[in-house]
Write an enzyme that holds these catalytic residues in place. Sequence first.
Site, mmCIF file in Angstrom:
data_model
loop_
_atom_site.group_PDB
_atom_site.id
_atom_site.type_symbol
_atom_site.label_atom_id
_atom_site.label_comp_id
_atom_site.label_asym_id
_atom_site.label_seq_id
_atom_site.Cartn_x
_atom_site.Cartn_y
_atom_site.Cartn_z
ATOM 1 N N ASP A 1 37.150 26.111 72.171
ATOM 2 C CA ASP A 1 37.261 24.981 71.231
ATOM 3 C C ASP A 1 36.628 25.286 69.872
ATOM 4 O OD1 ASP A 1 34.610 25.041 71.872
ATOM 5 O OD2 ASP A 1 34.486 22.994 72.624
ATOM 6 N N GLY A 2 36.139 26.506 69.693
ATOM 7 C CA GLY A 2 35.587 26.899 68.391
ATOM 8 C C GLY A 2 34.074 26.800 68.309
ATOM 9 N N HIS B 1 19.900 31.972 43.964
ATOM 10 C CA HIS B 1 20.502 31.436 42.740
ATOM 11 C C HIS B 1 19.611 30.440 42.002
ATOM 12 C CE1 HIS B 1 23.506 29.836 40.018
ATOM 13 N NE2 HIS B 1 23.119 28.635 40.403
ATOM 14 N N ASP C 1 23.999 33.673 31.372
ATOM 15 C CA ASP C 1 23.445 32.401 30.900
ATOM 16 C C ASP C 1 21.917 32.485 30.965
ATOM 17 O OD1 ASP C 1 22.571 31.697 33.535
ATOM 18 O OD2 ASP C 1 24.593 31.004 33.983
ATOM 19 N N LYS D 1 26.056 29.834 27.753
ATOM 20 C CA LYS D 1 27.296 29.417 28.423
ATOM 21 C C LYS D 1 27.252 27.923 28.716
ATOM 22 C CE LYS D 1 28.055 29.963 33.124
ATOM 23 N NZ LYS D 1 28.298 30.695 34.370
ATOM 24 N N ASP E 1 24.417 39.524 37.016
ATOM 25 C CA ASP E 1 24.525 38.156 37.534
ATOM 26 C C ASP E 1 24.146 38.155 39.017
ATOM 27 O OD1 ASP E 1 24.944 35.455 37.373
ATOM 28 O OD2 ASP E 1 27.078 35.564 36.921
ATOM 29 N N SER F 1 31.994 35.114 42.218
ATOM 30 C CA SER F 1 32.840 34.376 43.147
ATOM 31 C C SER F 1 34.301 34.573 42.729
ATOM 32 C CB SER F 1 32.420 32.901 43.142
ATOM 33 O OG SER F 1 33.251 32.153 43.986
ATOM 34 N N GLY G 1 35.595 34.440 37.256
ATOM 35 C CA GLY G 1 35.841 33.770 35.975
ATOM 36 C C GLY G 1 34.723 33.969 34.965
HETATM 37 C C1 R5P Z 1 26.585 30.547 38.142
HETATM 38 O O1 R5P Z 1 25.654 29.863 37.736
HETATM 39 C C2 R5P Z 1 26.374 31.806 38.922
HETATM 40 O O2 R5P Z 1 25.196 32.449 38.556
HETATM 41 C C3 R5P Z 1 27.555 32.725 38.750
HETATM 42 O O3 R5P Z 1 27.672 33.095 37.387
HETATM 43 C C4 R5P Z 1 28.812 32.038 39.196
HETATM 44 O O4 R5P Z 1 28.631 31.487 40.458
HETATM 45 C C5 R5P Z 1 29.968 32.992 39.227
HETATM 46 O O5 R5P Z 1 31.097 32.303 39.682
HETATM 47 P P1 R5P Z 1 32.541 32.784 39.248
HETATM 48 O O6 R5P Z 1 32.649 34.238 39.604
HETATM 49 O O7 R5P Z 1 33.467 31.923 40.065
HETATM 50 O O8 R5P Z 1 32.679 32.533 37.788
#
Ligand code: R5P
Length: 301
Positions: free
Chosen positions: A35-36, A130, A168, A191, A218, A222, A225
């Site tokens: 069932d997972g 983070h 940022d 940013k 960074d 993800s 972008g």
């Molecule tokens: C944002 O505050 C994080 O430090 C990364 O810059 C962010 O999560 C990157 O996400 P993505 O690759 O989707 O732009």
Amino acid sequence: MLVKAVVTGNYPDGFNIAREVNAEVIGITEKVFPDGEQYVRLDEPDKVRDSTILVISTMYPMQDQSLLKLLILADALARNQAREFIGVIPYLAYSRQDKVFMPGEPVSASTVLRILKSAGYSRLVVVDFHSNSLLSDFKSYLVNILVSDLLVKAVVDKLDKPVILAPDKGALERARFAAESIGLDYDYLVKSRDRVTGAVSYAPREVSVEGRDVVIVDDIISTGGTIAEASRILLKQGARRIFVAASHGLMIGNALSRIMDAGVQRIILANTLSSRLEHPLVEYVDISSRIASVLRELIQA
Ligand code: R5P
């Protein structure tokens, strides 16, 4: 002190960490019911009694399952009278929802930390967490390991007039950490992200990138972008070449092609996840020794 380890989360690199701290690995049986629902069992429950146990796991991919596995493992360890168990979780999921950005939202990162703590984990050792605000709220609980210096060192010999940039201000510490340990310039981009549309825009920063190689540092990639946008802007501003160093390369969907299309030369990632991207322009740096040396200090303290 003799420590033992349990490795889970489909994280084979966890065995390297265990080996580097001379921890005996206690085997576990893991399965998923039809069932997972998940199941875990300590293969030699007697071995955890009165011992300090490192529970080594990453939380990507399969964030929710990994979290639940950590919780039920904690129950098994407590029932079998482990003296103490420490979570060694290079990638701690949900860390980006670290504040209420829009009314009605939870602070998911805080929820995850609180439930791991209440499950019995005495400390959590994480890589490049983070959230600066939660690092301060949980400062006696979270041990945060920066690895940006190791990532930049892997590429520094190839660079001409390098400058290290954070995308940022919140990411400045990891850029500073890398740059100062090698003796390089550093700065950050200003940013802003529209919380509804997700669109990212940048205002100019102070250091000139004209004719210089840039390493963007960074924590997480993800969708790619952030890096793609920053790279395009920096190249327009005269940067010679762009390299990227990130601790956690989630690399969702077409993140790699997005980043490469933006003109990035190379991506350097830490081995904090159980997934890896095989590509000639992507390089992984093994950070097991850094984690192990922090663990040795923690265990001896
Ligand atoms: C944002 O505050 C994080 O430090 C990364 O810059 C962010 O999560 C990157 O996400 P993505 O690759 O989707 O732009």
